[in-house]
Design a protein around this motif. Structure first.
Motif, PDB file in Angstrom:
ATOM      1  N   ASP A  70     -12.730  13.275  31.624  1.00  0.00           N
ATOM      2  CA  ASP A  70     -12.960  12.363  30.503  1.00  0.00           C
ATOM      3  C   ASP A  70     -12.901  13.206  29.235  1.00  0.00           C
ATOM      4  N   LYS A 112      -0.282  11.648  39.247  1.00  0.00           N
ATOM      5  CA  LYS A 112       0.015  11.845  37.817  1.00  0.00           C
ATOM      6  C   LYS A 112       1.306  12.643  37.629  1.00  0.00           C
ATOM      7  N   GLN A 130      -2.626   5.366  32.030  1.00  0.00           N
ATOM      8  CA  GLN A 130      -3.688   5.405  33.040  1.00  0.00           C
ATOM      9  C   GLN A 130      -3.099   5.105  34.401  1.00  0.00           C
ATOM     10  N   ASN A 184      -3.774   9.974  32.414  1.00  0.00           N
ATOM     11  CA  ASN A 184      -5.135  10.034  32.947  1.00  0.00           C
ATOM     12  C   ASN A 184      -5.168   9.441  34.354  1.00  0.00           C
ATOM     13  N   GLY A 185      -6.028   9.970  35.191  1.00  0.00           N
ATOM     14  CA  GLY A 185      -6.175   9.415  36.534  1.00  0.00           C
ATOM     15  C   GLY A 185      -6.985  10.340  37.417  1.00  0.00           C
ATOM     16  N   ARG A 194      -2.768  12.547  23.014  1.00  0.00           N
ATOM     17  CA  ARG A 194      -2.730  11.189  23.536  1.00  0.00           C
ATOM     18  C   ARG A 194      -2.030  10.210  22.579  1.00  0.00           C
ATOM     19  N   ASN A 222      -7.822  14.705  34.996  1.00  0.00           N
ATOM     20  CA  ASN A 222      -8.736  13.791  35.675  1.00  0.00           C
ATOM     21  C   ASN A 222     -10.114  13.834  35.001  1.00  0.00           C
TER      22      ASN A 222
END
Length: 472
Positions: free
Chosen positions: A294, A185, A318, A178-179, A313, A292
């Motif tokens: 949510d 990434k 992160q 995530n980022g 996940r 990127n």
């Protein structure tokens, strides 16, 4: 470029006919009458294709193929077998032959087969080149920065790699990175691959946002001829291309719900089915995804499958935004300045103190990608060796919020003597006056100064500023 073919055939008439035909078609052709003679030729020559009969005096054609494969795996070998001797052809393929022909040889078919063999050789050479090129500087060493967030990130990647090195099977855990956009990434995904146990396999990257949703399924899973209107030939997908290595799904949040179900099946069963096919194929690959978005909120909104989210996940990493990485901004800026300087023949470039202060204070909404691209433009247009603030394309940025003139802190008083104040003193005065104007409201002060809240807190601590005690 003239391609070469080595013909190994003890029938002089057939060998001469093949050689003459290939030379007329623009190939360089040479004849050997035995496998032993062919091995002597291979000691000083590197043909593109070796065409061999099975029944040779001395060593057989199959044994020759094995020897050639151990000496030079790039040479494509083709076996010529007697009519109906399919068992021999199968054995030749097991030994490493690219293909086989049955006698009597049809020269036009031979030419097409040699063309395909050379195309395959060239494709493999290009893939090998790109894999080796991508592997250079693609591990953890490519992650530049020693800020606390970056040290924590590197430590986590180290932990994952160490755990995977002790696994007894090849089914590595799925990783979700995530980022924000531009944080790097892809570099994390490459570090997990090239520093991991699958480093010798392919690394296949798919940007799910760049491929239209109606085409993404065919790109990933491939298709059979006639599966849809434009499917004029059979085609393997990118999942099959990643077999034995890593499949990196960037922007995985952009995949539509229908395709998410097929991706979940791939994660669960490690099997795929090409479009238009009834046969499932087993694949051995490691899957890393990045986003990127949510995804948790997308699950709540019904735009992302809950079961797929939890499956993706198993390990979540992160990546911190650049604005939270403190001194890494200048470390990266100097790295990119030197990198682009070498590229454009400007090796002596340096930032002025004022330019470095501006780089530190900027909020970097585009993160490392924005920094890298901005500095390439800066280097390209630079005339001298000193990079000043006005050469950085950051002017006019106000922390993401419009700033009204009446909200701005009052200008600093002009110096009364001829010696201007130092830059740290100017910074101290500006920060202190802004804090006083907002009654030490850090959020409002950060907005007025064009800084993030964390960056302003860092400056307050760095400058040793303290709020006056109202009780005195």
């Amino acid at each position: 470029m003239e391609h070469s073919v080595l013909i190994v055939e003890d029938d002089e008439t057939l060998a001469d006919n093949i050689r003459t035909y290939l030379e007329r078609k623009g190939y360089e052709a040479q004849v050997c009458s035995s496998a032993e003679q062919a091995l002597d030729c291979l000691a000083c020559q590197h043909p593109d294709v070796l065409l061999t009969d099975h029944c040779l005096p001395g060593m057989t054609g199959i044994e020759l193929i094995r020897q050639v494969r151990s000496l030079d795996a790039q040479v494509k070998t083709v076996m010529m077998t007697a009519h109906g001797n399919i068992e021999c052809a199968v054995e030749a393929m097991k030994a490493g032959a690219y293909d086989f022909l049955t006698k009597p040889v049809v020269l036009a078919e031979l030419k097409l087969l040699i063309e395909r063999a050379i195309e395959t050789r060239q494709l493999e050479h290009r893939l090998s080149f790109y894999q080796h090129r991508d592997a250079r500087g693609a591990g953890l060493d490519a992650l530049i920065g020693e800020s606390a967030p970056m040290r924590a990130l590197k430590a986590m990647v180290h932990q994952v790699l160490d755990a995977e090195s002790h696994m007894t099977d090849s089914d590595l855990p799925v990783v979700l990175i995530n980022g924000e956009t531009g944080t790097g990434k892809e570099l994390i995904a490459r570090a997990l691959h090239y520093d991991g146990v699958r480093r010798d396999g392919p690394f296949v990257e798919v940007n799910c946002a760049s491929i239209p949703s109606h085409l993404l399924e065919a790109e990933l899973f491939g298709h059979e001829k006639g599966a849809y209107t434009d499917a004029k030939e059979r085609r393997a997908g990118l999942v099959e291309a990643a077999d034995g290595g890593t499949l990196f799904l960037d922007e995985v949040g952009e995949i539509d719900l229908a395709l998410q179900a097929k991706l979940l099946k791939l994660l669960e069963d490690r099997t795929i089915r090409r479009l238009g096919s009834v046969k499932e194929r087993k694949v051995d690959l490691r899957i890393i995804s990045a986003t990127n978005c949510d995804l948790e909120q997308m699950v709540k909104d019904g735009r992302f499958r809950r079961d797929l989210f939890y499956r993706l996940r198993i390990i979540a990493i992160q990546v911190p935004p650049l604005r939270e990485r403190g001194g890494d901004v200048l470390t990266l800026a100097r790295h990119f300045l030197a990198l682009h300087g070498r590229r454009y023949g400007k090796s002596d470039l340096q930032f002025t103190v004022e330019a470095e202060a501006l780089l530190r204070s900027y909020d970097w909404p585009g993160n490392v990608r924005e920094l890298r691209n901005m500095l390439e433009q800066t280097v390209l247009l630079a005339r001298g060796t000193r990079i000043t603030p006005d050469q950085l394309s950051l002017a006019g940025y106000h922390g993401g919020s419009p700033v009204h003139v009446e909200d701005c802190p009052p200008p600093l008083a002009a110096p009364v003597d001829d010696d201007p104040p130092s830059l740290p003193e100017v910074e101290r005065q500006l920060v202190l006056r802004t804090l006083e104007r907002t009654d030490w409201n850090v959020t409002k002060s950060a907005r007025l100064l064009g800084l993030s809240r964390d960056m302003l807190r860092y400056r307050i601590e760095k400058l040793g500023l303290e709020r006056p005690d109202r009780h005195h």
